[in-house]
Design a protein around this motif. Structure first.
Motif, PDB file in Angstrom:
ATOM      1  N   GLY A  14       0.812  -1.217   0.000  1.00 38.64           N
ATOM      2  CA  GLY A  14       0.000   0.000   0.000  1.00 38.64           C
ATOM      3  C   GLY A  14       0.839   1.257   0.000  1.00 38.64           C
ATOM      4  O   GLY A  14       0.530   2.236  -0.708  1.00 38.64           O
ATOM      5  N   LEU A  15       1.914   1.269   0.771  1.00 36.73           N
ATOM      6  CA  LEU A  15       2.776   2.446   0.818  1.00 36.73           C
ATOM      7  C   LEU A  15       3.528   2.642  -0.495  1.00 36.73           C
ATOM      8  O   LEU A  15       3.760   3.784  -0.921  1.00 36.73           O
ATOM      9  CB  LEU A  15       3.755   2.324   1.994  1.00 36.73           C
ATOM     10  N   LEU A  16       3.901   1.544  -1.141  1.00 36.74           N
ATOM     11  CA  LEU A  16       4.525   1.660  -2.464  1.00 36.74           C
ATOM     12  C   LEU A  16       3.542   2.256  -3.470  1.00 36.74           C
ATOM     13  O   LEU A  16       3.904   3.124  -4.277  1.00 36.74           O
ATOM     14  CB  LEU A  16       4.993   0.285  -2.943  1.00 36.74           C
ATOM     15  N   ALA A  17       2.295   1.797  -3.410  1.00 41.26           N
ATOM     16  CA  ALA A  17       1.272   2.358  -4.299  1.00 41.26           C
ATOM     17  C   ALA A  17       1.054   3.838  -4.009  1.00 41.26           C
ATOM     18  O   ALA A  17       0.865   4.640  -4.929  1.00 41.26           O
ATOM     19  CB  ALA A  17      -0.033   1.583  -4.148  1.00 41.26           C
ATOM     20  N   ALA A  18       1.071   4.211  -2.737  1.00 37.43           N
ATOM     21  CA  ALA A  18       0.898   5.619  -2.361  1.00 37.43           C
ATOM     22  C   ALA A  18       2.032   6.479  -2.914  1.00 37.43           C
ATOM     23  O   ALA A  18       1.804   7.594  -3.409  1.00 37.43           O
ATOM     24  CB  ALA A  18       0.836   5.741  -0.841  1.00 37.43           C
ATOM     25  N   LEU A  19       3.253   5.963  -2.840  1.00 35.10           N
ATOM     26  CA  LEU A  19       4.402   6.701  -3.351  1.00 35.10           C
ATOM     27  C   LEU A  19       4.311   6.889  -4.856  1.00 35.10           C
ATOM     28  O   LEU A  19       4.720   7.931  -5.398  1.00 35.10           O
ATOM     29  CB  LEU A  19       5.693   5.955  -2.989  1.00 35.10           C
TER      30      LEU A  19
END
Length: 264
Positions: A14-19
């Motif tokens: 999820g954090l990779l997608a957010a970035l």
């Protein structure tokens, strides 16, 4: 439960997608490309069906199909087609073709709901590696072409006067969008990728004073949405992808209230 391996993998995804979606989503908002993002995301379902049919990587299949759709939309826009109608036709056609193609797959079990709405809690280590590479590519493109993309977004005439080619910047943006679709498909699914591209930047815009702060704010909002959405999913046993988008929507409403307070 929060420290379980599958939850940590989901959080990382999820954090990779957010970035990846944060900075690119700003250009989607600035250029009013929300429907463009939806058409590209819907084409990913067709990419999933083709990838399964030809036994190739789903990441590669969605990337190629999303990029092809983005190029097609850009080409039609350059010929003066009415884009709202064109995007509607292409988006729904690609989604329908993908669903029909998936129904013809023999001996392949396809969880279409996972690709439509995301299934972040089933992310594996190999998925994380692919997402990390895709996110790195998107982030690299954004850092490399940020000023050029921003100038072309503000004014194509200004960009040309500075020796830039708006068409090339548009192609780079198209490639980045296709990469983001491939990266985020596992997290929120094809039907919700557009929301992740639009809602966090729209939330950050309320408080941001510069484009760069808006981009950073969009990443922060998207990341917080992932955390809150995953927590809600675990506590209330709700679908993770929609929960993440619902959290983003809640933060957007909160930002509107804070924006009114700051202005008064």
């Amino acid at each position: 439960m929060i420290t379980d391996a599958f939850v940590l993998r989901a959080l990382g995804a999820g954090l990779l997608a957010a970035l990846a979606t944060g900075p690119l989503g700003c250009f989607v908002v600035w250029r009013r490309m929300a429907y463009f993002g939806d058409a590209t995301a819907h084409a990913a379902i067709l990419g999933v069906a083709l990838a399964l049919g030809f036994n190739i990587s789903i990441f590669a299949g969605t990337l190629v199909t999303a990029f092809a759709m983005a190029l097609l939309v850009s080409a039609l826009a350059g010929r003066g087609w009415a884009m709202d109608t064109t995007l509607g036709v292409l988006a729904h056609s690609a989604l329908a073709l993908g669903l029909v193609a998936a129904s013809f797959l023999q001996g392949v079990r396809v969880d279409l709901e996972a690709f439509l709405f995301g299934d972040i809690l089933t992310v594996q280590a190999s998925d994380l590696i692919a997402m990390a590479l895709g996110t790195a590519a998107v982030t690299g493109l954004m850092l490399w072409r940020w000023e050029a993309l921003l100038t072309a977004t503000i004014s194509e005439d200004l960009a040309r006067s500075l020796g830039l080619k708006p068409e090339r910047e548009g192609l780079i943006l198209t490639l980045a969008l296709a990469l983001v679709v491939a990266v985020a498909l596992k997290v929120v699914g094809a039907l919700l990728i557009g929301a992740l591209l639009v809602i966090p930047p729209a939330t950050a815009r309320v408080m941001a004073r510069t484009p760069e702060r808006m981009a950073l704010g969009a990443v922060a909002v998207a990341g917080l949405s992932v955390v809150l959405g995953l927590m809600a999913s675990l506590w209330f046993d709700t679908p993770a992808g929609p929960s993440i988008v619902a959290a983003a929507a809640g933060l957007f409403v909160l930002s509107l209230s804070l924006g009114r307070v700051v202005r008064t």
